[in-house]
Write an enzyme that holds these catalytic residues in place. Structure first.
Site, PDB file in Angstrom:
ATOM      1  N   CYS A 107      12.156 -32.556  -3.321  1.00 25.43           N
ATOM      2  CA  CYS A 107      12.334 -33.994  -3.573  1.00 25.43           C
ATOM      3  C   CYS A 107      11.373 -34.515  -4.641  1.00 25.43           C
ATOM      4  O   CYS A 107      11.467 -35.677  -5.042  1.00 25.43           O
ATOM      5  CB  CYS A 107      12.152 -34.784  -2.281  1.00 25.43           C
ATOM      6  N   CYS A 139      14.911 -43.398   8.550  1.00 23.57           N
ATOM      7  CA  CYS A 139      15.218 -42.306   7.608  1.00 23.57           C
ATOM      8  C   CYS A 139      15.761 -42.863   6.299  1.00 23.57           C
ATOM      9  O   CYS A 139      16.489 -43.861   6.289  1.00 23.57           O
ATOM     10  CB  CYS A 139      16.312 -41.391   8.177  1.00 23.57           C
ATOM     11  N   SER A 140      15.458 -42.172   5.195  1.00 25.14           N
ATOM     12  CA  SER A 140      16.151 -42.459   3.944  1.00 25.14           C
ATOM     13  C   SER A 140      17.571 -41.905   4.083  1.00 25.14           C
ATOM     14  O   SER A 140      17.807 -40.975   4.855  1.00 25.14           O
ATOM     15  CB  SER A 140      15.435 -41.793   2.770  1.00 25.14           C
ATOM     16  N   LYS A 165      14.048 -45.572   1.373  1.00 27.00           N
ATOM     17  CA  LYS A 165      14.735 -46.060   2.573  1.00 27.00           C
ATOM     18  C   LYS A 165      15.951 -46.920   2.238  1.00 27.00           C
ATOM     19  O   LYS A 165      17.014 -46.734   2.806  1.00 27.00           O
ATOM     20  CB  LYS A 165      13.741 -46.871   3.443  1.00 27.00           C
ATOM     21  N   HIS A 192      18.038 -42.115  -1.754  1.00 24.01           N
ATOM     22  CA  HIS A 192      17.229 -40.930  -2.065  1.00 24.01           C
ATOM     23  C   HIS A 192      18.109 -39.766  -2.530  1.00 24.01           C
ATOM     24  O   HIS A 192      18.280 -38.788  -1.804  1.00 24.01           O
ATOM     25  CB  HIS A 192      16.410 -40.565  -0.816  1.00 24.01           C
TER      26      HIS A 192
END
Ligand code: COA
Length: 385
Positions: free
Chosen positions: A85, A208-209, A330, A334
């Site tokens: 990421c 969570c994203s 978020k 992402h």
């Protein structure tokens, strides 16, 4: 070392983009950034693109030359950069080094991921390829579960609460509601976060994203070119990168991410600033616990006080140190390889004073923080007007 400026930025909307492909997203962001810089592809010396896993998500490898070709920039040297990421942040650092060293005068830095073409279970598995295969993924660990372990430990050590984890989501959804490029452009209440479905205890859906598609691009230039081409260059005054153990089991303390601490130290030193000088930060909130941990590791708050800081509003848009004015991972979304570059896009928009309703007042210095996996890689950049 030569000075490096950002003279153009562009990004696609983030979200589930069924009508776009990996290459069309990349080219859309690239054209927007070149137009913003007011230059054509023939002036570009090099291309660096962050992409975590085009190979797995859409079965497209060798994307470096694909991008140079579809971007109409052949035979410009083109390089794909991968660090999970943190791929986008690392691509930015490669572009920074190419200009700082004198090897290039104008560089295109892109980031892209097309994640929603595969099934959810496949996506989770592809993402987990960035964890330790023998000791973590083989035993069933996924990224939500690894960050859940970090969250539980932080709660145990410092009294961080589920509400504080939730308030990060409330804040970032609010900022995302002000960002027309965000995946989620709506506010959420703490109650909605706390009642959302459990993903990996204590992390719920809204901690969570999301899984997103999208691309982002920045155009970098040497000082000489920036002065010739741009009226409002934004300078990259600090760049830091560090590595840490890829697996949680191999760390002394899972309430801190050593790569962030070390990359921050290097970036602050290069920029000649301290955490107190930072006016806003885009922080890697892949899970809300990571924003809390990272806001401590970046030196904004003492260890253990990140949760309290969110509760007190210190990280809100009008707070002492606004964190994730874009909505963060978020709410903005992402698309993993694009994230680090999209953080730089937001930093530049903020420093130009063009962020509209989510503008941070009097922003002069901004920081971006991009993490790979559960912290095996961290890349940090500091930007100034
Ligand atoms: N936050 C808020 N809402 C979310 C969401 C999130 N992170 N992810 C999905 N949703 C919403 C969707 O928009 C959809 O809403 P709708 O029914 O109103 O259309 C609903 O939840 C179901 O979406 P779906 O895609 O089926 O969700 P899912 O259960 O397959 O996936 C997660 C949810 C949390 C598992 C997934 O988003 C995920 O894996 N996130 C983490 C990604 C990650 O690990 N990245 C790397 C970090 S290191």
């Amino acid at each position: 070392m030569r000075k490096v400026a950002v003279i153009g930025v562009g990004m696609t909307k983030f979200g589930e983009l069924w009508n776009s492909s990996l290459r069309s997203l990349t080219i859309e962001a690239g054209i927007k950034a070149l137009n913003d810089a007011g230059i054509g592809g023939e002036e570009v010396d090099a291309i660096y693109t962050g992409c975590m896993s085009g190979d797995m998500f859409v079965k497209q490898g060798h994307i470096a030359s694909l991008i140079a070709d579809y971007g109409g920039m052949l035979p410009v040297p083109s390089t794909r950069v991968e660090a999970a990421c943190a791929s986008g942040g690392l691509a930015l650092r490669q572009g920074f080094m190419a200009i700082a060293s004198g090897m290039a005068d104008i560089v295109v830095v892109g980031g892209v991921e097309k994640m929603t073409d595969s099934l959810g279970s496949q996506t989770t598995g592809y993402l987990a390829l960035a964890a330790d295969q023998e000791w973590e993924a083989f035993n069933g660990a996924t990224f939500p579960s690894l960050y859940a372990l970090m969250a539980r430990r932080h709660m145990h050590e410092y009294g961080t609460t589920e509400e504080q984890l939730g308030l990060v989501a409330v804040k970032n959804h609010h900022n995302g509601s002000l960002n027309p490029n965000a995946h989620f452009q709506f506010d959420v209440s703490l109650e909605k976060v706390m009642n959302s479905s459990l993903v990996a205890d204590p992390l719920r859906l809204f901690h969570c994203s999301p899984v997103s598609d999208g691309a982002a691009c920045v155009i970098l230039a040497s000082e000489e070119k920036a002065k010739e081409l741009s009226e409002d260059p934004v300078w990259i005054i600090g760049s830091g990168q560090a590595s840490a153990a890829i697996g949680l089991y191999d760390r002394e303390d899972i309430c801190t991410i050593d790569s962030t601490v070390n990359a921050a130290r290097a970036a602050y030193k290069m920029a000649g600033v301290t955490p107190k000088d930072i006016d806003f930060a885009e922080v890697h909130d892949c899970f809300t616990i990571n924003e809390i941990i990272s806001s401590e590791d970046l030196g904004f708050f003492k260890k253990g006080e990140g949760g309290k800081a969110v509760e007190e509003g210190l990280t809100s848009l009008d707070g002492e140190i606004p964190i994730n004015p874009s909505g963060g991972l978020k709410a903005k979304g992402h698309p993993v390889g694009a994230t680090g570059v999209a953080q730089a896009v937001e930093a530049v928009i903020q420093l130009r004073g063009k962020a509209g309703k989510r503008q941070v007042k009097d922003a002069e210095i901004g920081l971006t923080h991009n993490i790979g996996g559960s912290g095996g890689t961290a890349v940090i950049h500091i930007f100034s007007r």
